[in-house]
Design a protein around this motif. Structure first.
Motif, PDB file in Angstrom:
ATOM      1  N   VAL A 240       0.857  -1.185   0.000  1.00  0.00           N
ATOM      2  CA  VAL A 240       0.000   0.000   0.000  1.00  0.00           C
ATOM      3  C   VAL A 240       0.892   1.235   0.000  1.00  0.00           C
ATOM      4  O   VAL A 240       1.769   1.380   0.857  1.00  0.00           O
TER       5      VAL A 240
ATOM      6  N   THR B 299      -6.032   0.967   4.847  1.00  0.00           N
ATOM      7  CA  THR B 299      -4.785   0.224   4.624  1.00  0.00           C
ATOM      8  C   THR B 299      -4.737  -1.026   5.487  1.00  0.00           C
ATOM      9  O   THR B 299      -4.442  -2.127   4.999  1.00  0.00           O
TER      10      THR B 299
ATOM     11  N   LEU C 264      -4.703  -4.862   3.759  1.00  0.00           N
ATOM     12  CA  LEU C 264      -3.335  -5.360   3.619  1.00  0.00           C
ATOM     13  C   LEU C 264      -3.280  -6.853   3.935  1.00  0.00           C
ATOM     14  O   LEU C 264      -3.757  -7.304   4.979  1.00  0.00           O
TER      15      LEU C 264
ATOM     16  N   GLY D  37       2.145  -8.084   4.311  1.00  0.00           N
ATOM     17  CA  GLY D  37       2.220  -6.982   3.359  1.00  0.00           C
ATOM     18  C   GLY D  37       3.017  -5.810   3.894  1.00  0.00           C
ATOM     19  O   GLY D  37       3.290  -5.710   5.099  1.00  0.00           O
TER      20      GLY D  37
ATOM     21  N   HIS E 251       3.620  -1.438   3.824  1.00  0.00           N
ATOM     22  CA  HIS E 251       2.942  -0.177   3.505  1.00  0.00           C
ATOM     23  C   HIS E 251       3.767   1.010   3.981  1.00  0.00           C
ATOM     24  O   HIS E 251       4.582   0.905   4.903  1.00  0.00           O
TER      25      HIS E 251
END
Length: 305
Positions: free
Chosen positions: A214, A225, A229, A233, A235
């Motif tokens: 993200v 987010t 996610l 993940g 970000h």
């Protein structure tokens, strides 16, 4: 030299066209004759005092950090560039003072890159800050062919570069934007979704297992987010320090010439374009700032000298 400058924090009313001495050119610097400079929201936010806790200011301030121009003179120990070379730069210095909305600006060579031959002066000036922001965030997150990327603010100045760069890196891209920008994003290879209420569900409909990266270019979207996610993940945000408490990275762009040269290579290969919203003369910088403040510009706002 002619320049736009201000002597105190405030709105566009503090900007005046003035005459200032030529910038000094220190060791490892060159003097750039400005062809075009690009407006970024940070320019008028600094002018309003928004970065006062972070950066020292020396008045009078010439705002502006993006530039495209030609080398007028090389300083001591600056063999990388010669008079007449066409260059671009994200020319952010350690304090706020001598910016790019002027006829000349001094720039350290570490912040310079050759102007992409494929781009005109206006497009070249619009590339550095926004392009570097997107490039550095996505590469720092290790974005690649295995990823599905969600870009918050995909139609904005940074977000549109983010879409293009993520696609170059091989990722699938989902981007939030208002409906009027969806067709433009599809043309870039992005799957657009309307922002606002219900955004989490719309993203999950496209990526049921979640997204792996993200990129937040707008702020205020940390809840989305977190909701979309995928496990493991990554970000990052350029606008919300709250990501630091949620396993993310809070980033601000760095003026790195080698990164800018890579963006120039992508532009010259046709993989990166720079949309232009409107061009203003130097004397109309206040009007250019006011257009930027509306948040409705679909491309870069350029000052042409």
């Amino acid at each position: 030299m002619r320049a736009m400058a201000y002597e105190t924090y405030g709105g566009t009313e503090v900007l005046t066209e003035t005459r200032l001495p030529m910038p000094k050119v220190g060791p490892g610097e060159v003097l750039v004759r400005v062809k075009c400079a690009a407006v970024n929201p940070v320019d008028w936010k600094i002018m309003a005092g928004g970065l006062d806790p972070l950066m020292d200011v020396m008045y009078p301030v010439v705002p502006g950090w993006d530039v495209a121009g030609t080398v007028e003179r090389a300083g001591i120990d600056a063999p990388e560039y010669a008079v007449g070379d066409e260059v671009i730069s994200y020319a952010r210095k350690d304090y706020v003072h001598g910016g790019t909305f002027a006829e000349f600006v001094s720039v350290p060579v570490r912040m310079l890159a050759p102007k992409p031959a494929r781009l005109g002066w206006q497009e070249a000036a619009g590339l550095p800050l926004a392009g570097l922001t997107a490039y550095q965030l996505l590469t720092r997150l290790g974005t690649g062919k295995q990823d599905t990327v969600l870009i918050h603010g995909a139609a904005g100045g940074v977000g549109s570069f983010g879409v293009q760069i993520a696609r170059v890196l091989g990722a699938r891209v989902i981007g939030t934007a208002s409906g009027r920008n969806h067709e433009r994003l599809r043309a870039m290879g992005c799957e657009p979704v309307e922002y606002g209420e219900g955004l989490t569900g719309r993203v999950r409909a496209l990526a049921p297992d979640g997204v792996t990266v993200v990129a937040d270019f707008v702020g205020g979207v940390l809840d989305v987010t977190q909701a979309v996610l995928a496990p493991g993940g990554r970000h990052a945000s350029i606008a919300d320090p709250g990501v630091l408490g949620e396993g993310g990275q809070w980033m601000w762009v760095r003026p790195i010439g080698t990164d800018l040269a890579e963006l120039g290579r992508l532009a010259d290969s046709g993989q990166l374009t720079v949309p232009i919203e409107r061009t203003f003369p130097l004397s109309e910088l206040a009007a250019a700032f006011e257009l930027s403040q509306t948040g409705r510009a679909a491309g870069k706002i350029i000052i042409e000298l």
